[in-house]
Design a protein around this motif. Structure first.
Motif, short mmCIF file in Angstrom:
data_model
loop_
_atom_site.label_atom_id
_atom_site.label_comp_id
_atom_site.label_asym_id
_atom_site.label_seq_id
_atom_site.Cartn_x
_atom_site.Cartn_y
_atom_site.Cartn_z
N ILE A 1 0.84 -1.19 0.00
CA ILE A 1 0.00 0.00 0.00
C ILE A 1 0.88 1.24 0.00
CG2 ILE A 1 -1.72 1.31 1.28
CD1 ILE A 1 -2.68 -1.38 2.44
N ILE A 2 0.64 2.12 -0.97
CA ILE A 2 1.37 3.38 -1.05
C ILE A 2 0.46 4.47 -0.50
CG2 ILE A 2 2.39 5.09 -2.59
CD1 ILE A 2 3.22 2.83 -4.41
N GLU A 3 0.97 5.22 0.46
CA GLU A 3 0.20 6.31 1.08
C GLU A 3 0.83 7.65 0.71
OE1 GLU A 3 -0.83 8.08 5.50
OE2 GLU A 3 0.39 6.29 5.33
N LYS A 4 0.01 8.55 0.18
CA LYS A 4 0.48 9.89 -0.15
C LYS A 4 0.64 10.69 1.15
CE LYS A 4 -0.85 14.02 -2.70
NZ LYS A 4 -1.89 14.66 -3.51
N ILE A 5 1.75 11.39 1.27
CA ILE A 5 1.96 12.28 2.40
C ILE A 5 1.39 13.64 2.01
CG2 ILE A 5 3.71 13.45 3.81
CD1 ILE A 5 5.40 10.88 3.50
N GLY A 6 0.42 14.12 2.73
CA GLY A 6 -0.35 15.28 2.33
C GLY A 6 0.21 16.63 2.76
N TYR A 7 1.50 16.79 2.71
CA TYR A 7 2.13 18.05 3.09
C TYR A 7 2.98 18.57 1.94
CZ TYR A 7 0.93 16.78 7.89
OH TYR A 7 0.25 16.43 9.03
N CYS B 1 16.95 26.23 -2.03
CA CYS B 1 15.71 25.56 -1.65
C CYS B 1 14.81 25.39 -2.86
CB CYS B 1 15.02 26.37 -0.56
SG CYS B 1 13.64 25.50 0.18
N ASP B 2 14.25 24.20 -3.03
CA ASP B 2 13.31 23.92 -4.10
C ASP B 2 12.00 23.47 -3.44
OD1 ASP B 2 12.29 23.55 -6.64
OD2 ASP B 2 13.26 21.63 -6.96
N THR B 3 10.94 24.24 -3.65
CA THR B 3 9.67 23.94 -2.98
C THR B 3 8.70 23.26 -3.94
OG1 THR B 3 8.80 26.12 -3.53
CG2 THR B 3 9.94 25.91 -1.42
N GLY B 4 7.55 22.86 -3.41
CA GLY B 4 6.50 22.27 -4.23
C GLY B 4 6.58 20.77 -4.39
N TRP B 5 7.36 20.10 -3.55
CA TRP B 5 7.50 18.65 -3.64
C TRP B 5 6.42 17.94 -2.84
CZ3 TRP B 5 10.80 15.98 -6.72
CH2 TRP B 5 11.81 16.71 -7.33
N LYS B 6 6.07 16.74 -3.27
CA LYS B 6 5.17 15.84 -2.55
C LYS B 6 5.92 14.53 -2.34
CE LYS B 6 1.48 18.43 -2.52
NZ LYS B 6 0.94 18.96 -1.28
N ALA B 7 5.42 13.72 -1.43
CA ALA B 7 6.09 12.46 -1.14
C ALA B 7 5.05 11.38 -0.85
CB ALA B 7 7.03 12.62 0.05
N PHE B 8 5.53 10.15 -0.79
CA PHE B 8 4.69 9.02 -0.43
C PHE B 8 5.50 8.09 0.45
CE2 PHE B 8 6.94 7.70 -4.23
CZ PHE B 8 7.35 6.42 -3.92
N ARG B 9 4.81 7.18 1.07
CA ARG B 9 5.49 6.15 1.86
C ARG B 9 4.82 4.81 1.62
NH1 ARG B 9 4.23 8.29 7.73
NH2 ARG B 9 2.02 8.59 7.50
N ILE B 10 5.58 3.78 1.81
CA ILE B 10 5.07 2.41 1.72
C ILE B 10 4.60 2.01 3.12
CG2 ILE B 10 5.59 0.03 1.08
CD1 ILE B 10 5.95 2.12 -1.22
N GLN B 11 3.35 1.59 3.24
CA GLN B 11 2.83 1.16 4.54
C GLN B 11 3.43 -0.19 4.91
OE1 GLN B 11 -0.67 1.88 6.18
NE2 GLN B 11 -0.45 4.01 5.59
N GLY B 12 3.79 -0.32 6.16
CA GLY B 12 4.32 -1.58 6.66
C GLY B 12 5.81 -1.70 6.47
N ILE B 13 6.31 -2.89 6.65
CA ILE B 13 7.74 -3.16 6.55
C ILE B 13 8.06 -3.57 5.12
CG2 ILE B 13 9.61 -4.64 7.35
CD1 ILE B 13 8.06 -4.85 10.02
N LEU B 14 9.05 -2.92 4.56
CA LEU B 14 9.46 -3.18 3.18
C LEU B 14 10.70 -4.06 3.19
CD1 LEU B 14 8.86 -2.49 0.23
CD2 LEU B 14 10.34 -0.52 0.48
#
Length: 89
Positions: A2-8, A53-66
């Protein structure tokens, strides 16, 4: 997987040093080489001693242990992103 978008909003920065970095922030990643001190942080937490500094980036994380010993893990992740309409740069 499961890939979760980080909303910041995130920023990628070069910093003089980490003395002004908020290490208690919700998201903070530091990387250091012999030539550069790098920081990925919430845009609202960019330290005053950032030299670039470069702004405007988004990230995601993999839920659980990879399990990095799995063969093709990067292929799986990139396929999931592409199937959901995300460009991979």
């Amino acid at each position: 997987m499961i890939i979760e978008k980080i909303g910041y909003d995130l920023s990628v920065c070069k910093v003089k040093d980490y003395s002004m970095t908020n290490l208690e922030s919700r998201y903070c990643f530091i990387g250091k080489t012999d030539e550069e001190n790098s920081l990925v942080c919430l845009t609202e937490d960019v330290p005053a001693n950032a030299t670039e500094c470069d702004t405007g980036w988004k990230a995601f994380r993999i839920q659980g242990i990879l399990d990095f010993s799995l063969i093709g893990i990067l292929s799986k992740i990139t396929t999931l992103l592409a199937d959901n309409g995300y460009d991979i740069i």
